[in-house]
Structures are given as structure tokens and as C-alpha cells.
Write an enzyme that holds these catalytic residues in place. Structure first.
Site, PDB file in Angstrom:
ATOM      1  N   SER A  20      21.968   9.695  13.156  1.00 44.60           N
ATOM      2  CA  SER A  20      22.301   8.494  13.216  1.00 44.60           C
ATOM      3  C   SER A  20      22.267   6.745  12.583  1.00 44.60           C
ATOM      4  O   SER A  20      23.501   5.965  12.755  1.00 44.60           O
ATOM      5  CB  SER A  20      21.275   7.684  14.619  1.00 44.60           C
ATOM      6  OG  SER A  20      20.606   8.686  15.504  1.00 44.60           O
ATOM      7  N   HIS A  73      19.228   2.590  13.362  1.00 49.16           N
ATOM      8  CA  HIS A  73      20.633   2.560  13.626  1.00 49.16           C
ATOM      9  C   HIS A  73      21.018   1.203  13.264  1.00 49.16           C
ATOM     10  O   HIS A  73      22.178   0.393  13.383  1.00 49.16           O
ATOM     11  CB  HIS A  73      20.249   2.230  15.673  1.00 49.16           C
ATOM     12  CG  HIS A  73      20.426   3.665  16.424  1.00 49.16           C
ATOM     13  ND1 HIS A  73      20.476   3.864  17.496  1.00 49.16           N
ATOM     14  CD2 HIS A  73      20.356   5.073  15.793  1.00 49.16           C
ATOM     15  CE1 HIS A  73      20.330   5.322  17.459  1.00 49.16           C
ATOM     16  NE2 HIS A  73      20.299   5.363  16.462  1.00 49.16           N
TER      17      HIS A  73
END
Length: 295
Positions: free
Chosen positions: A200, A246
């Protein structure tokens, strides 16, 4: 019915569009054939820009052939297969996923964790114990089918166009450094005993770079912004997601992406790879700081 501004004469001259991308308006023309070309298609020449077809036919400028090779907007070489590295990255992620399914015990050697078990129990494992490789291996490790499925779809959707726009070397640098930035911020801010894994961080780096590239090419930003907002809502709305990865990847992707597409032509490589080195330096500093806190 033709779209037409109110009060504009029917025969008014329209803005030229790229002959290879009819949906893109441009004010640049090839210095040889004078066809309009967009920033993605234009190739540096001794004077002005040329289109890919004129470059392939031979520029006749007298300089080295490599100087006339088609280049991406970031200065990278135009490859025959613009998705080769994206395919390889997807393949690596799938291979690791299959290996983990076949041998679940492998997972504990790949995921990102600060230190386990917590002091004073011994022996310990984790980044704080010298296993820095986990910052990298965790980027390619997934345990759940939904997790790898979502990440690989995002990698394919974002990675292919970025690889084509940046060139292979710059694209790979963006992917790896963004992923490391996500891992480092997770290591710095998350609990030292919390395990995390997944691509991610690198994927959000691609999100950031895609937004920068679309802005540079004057594309409609609304689709990528909407998708990014949706992903950020999931990031902070789902307790099991490592939001640090993220955000770290996203910030790194924006910084590196900006350097890739806005670097001045005369010192392009220096600015681009220098920015990557600067982000890596921040990654190392965050890792050293957290290691000092945990040991």
C-alpha cells in the site's frame, strides 16, 4: 451537436490537437513536419521538439543517435513494452503471496515489525534488532486474498501509465522509494510490537505521482482526486489499516513525482535522482530514530 462557446463564430479557428492523441490540445508543433504534438509525444531536438515518427526516420542533426531517441516526459527512454516493470512487480507480489500460502511460517520473517517480543523477553526479532530488510520485504508481502487483489489491481491501473510516462528506471525508483517511505513512517509512528505488511505504501506513492503527472499534462484531475479521497476514507476508517504507510508513501510519491516531471531539462537526472536520494535519507533518519527509541 458540436460544442461551441456562446457568441463564437462557427468558422472560428480551433486549438490544435496532438495528431497522436486527438483528445489533447497543444500549442507545440514538430520542428520537422509541423504536426501538433502534446508533451508526452515531443522529443528534445537540437532546435525545438520533434515527433516520434520524425525521430525514427532520422533527425539529420549530426549528433549521436542516442540523443535523438524518443524520450518520455520525464526524460526516460521509450520502451517497446511500457508495462514490463509493472508486470514484474505484480509477479513478485503474487509469488510471495503464493509462498506464504504454501508455507505460513514464512510470514513472520517478512512482515514489518519493530521488535518482538517486547523487552525484557529474548531473543528478539524486528527492525530494531537489526532486521532492516523487513522495510523492503513487507512491501511485497500479503496474507489475505482481498488485500493482494486490491493492491495489484491498483498497481496495474496506476503503474502502467506511470511506467510509460516516466520510463523504467524512474518508475522503479518512484515505486521502491515510496514503499520504503511508507515502511519507515509505519516503523516510526506505529507500536513497536504491531506487525504490518502490504504494497500500500508504494501504491499510494503511485497515486501521488499520478496526480502530479495529470496536473503537469493539464488532464482532468477529478477522477484521481475522487479515487484518492475514497482510499483515504478507507485508510482512516478501518482500524486494521496502517495509515502511516499510506501517508508516507503518498507524500514521497508527490515529492518524487514533482521532481520527475518538473526537473529542468539541463540537469534533469541530477534533480530527479537527487530527490530520490533525499527521500531515502529521510527514510534512514526515521529508521535510526525509531531504532534508538526501541533499543
Amino acid at each position: 451537436m458540436d460544442d461551441q462557446a456562446a457568441g463564437t463564430p462557427q468558422g472560428a479557428q480551433r486549438v490544435p490537437v496532438c495528431y497522436r492523441h486527438p483528445d489533447r490540445e497543444t500549442g507545440i508543433r514538430c520542428t520537422r513536419c509541423e504536426r501538433p504534438i502534446c508533451p508526452e509525444c515531443m522529443v528534445d531536438a537540437s532546435v525545438g521538439f520533434q515527433c516520434p515518427e520524425c525521430v525514427r526516420k532520422g533527425s539529420g542533426t549530426g549528433h549521436a543517435p542516442s540523443a535523438s531517441m524518443p524520450r518520455t516526459i520525464a526524460g526516460g527512454s521509450v520502451a517497446a513494452d511500457p508495462r514490463l516493470l509493472t508486470k514484474i512487480l505484480v509477479g513478485i507480489n503474487l509469488a510471495v503471496f503464493i509462498a506464504v500460502q504454501v508455507r505460513p511460517s514464512l510470514l513472520r520473517d517478512l512482515y514489518l515489525i519493530g521488535v518482538w517480543p517486547p523487552a525484557p523477553f529474548m531473543p528478539a526479532q524486528g527492525v530494531a534488532d537489526g532486521e532492516w530488510y523487513r522495510l523492503v520485504t513487507s512491501m511485497f508481502t500479503h496474507e489475505e486474498i482481498w488485500h493482494i487483489g486490491f493492491n495489484m489491481l491498483s498497481l496495474w491501473w496506476l503503474g502502467g501509465p506511470l511506467e510509460q510516462a516516466l520510463g523504467r528506471a524512474r518508475y522503479l525508483a518512484l515505486y521502491l522509494v515510496s514503499g520504503l517511505a511508507g515502511s519507515a513512517l509505519t516503523y516510526l509512528l506505529a507500536s513497536g510490537t504491531t506487525a504490518s505488511l502490504g504494497a500500500s505504501g508504494a501504491i499510494f506513492g503511485l497515486f501521488g505521482a499520478t496526480a502530479v503527472l495529470m496536473r503537469r499534462l493539464n488532464y482532468d484531475m477529478r477522477p484521481i482526486i475522487a479515487l484518492l479521497v475514497i482510499n483515504l476514507i478507507f485508510t482512516f476508517g478501518w482500524s486494521s489499516i496502517a495509515w502511516q504507510a499510506h501517508i508516507g508513501g503518498l507524500v514521497a510519491g508527490v515529492v518524487i513525482g514533482y521532481a520527475m516531471v518538473h526537473a529542468p531539462r539541463e540537469r534533469r537526472a541530477l534533480v530527479q535522482y537527487g530527490t530520490c536520494a533525499l527521500v531515502l535519507t529521510v527514510v534512514v533518519l526515521m529508521t535510526l530514530l525509531r531504532t534508538a527509541q526501541l533499543t
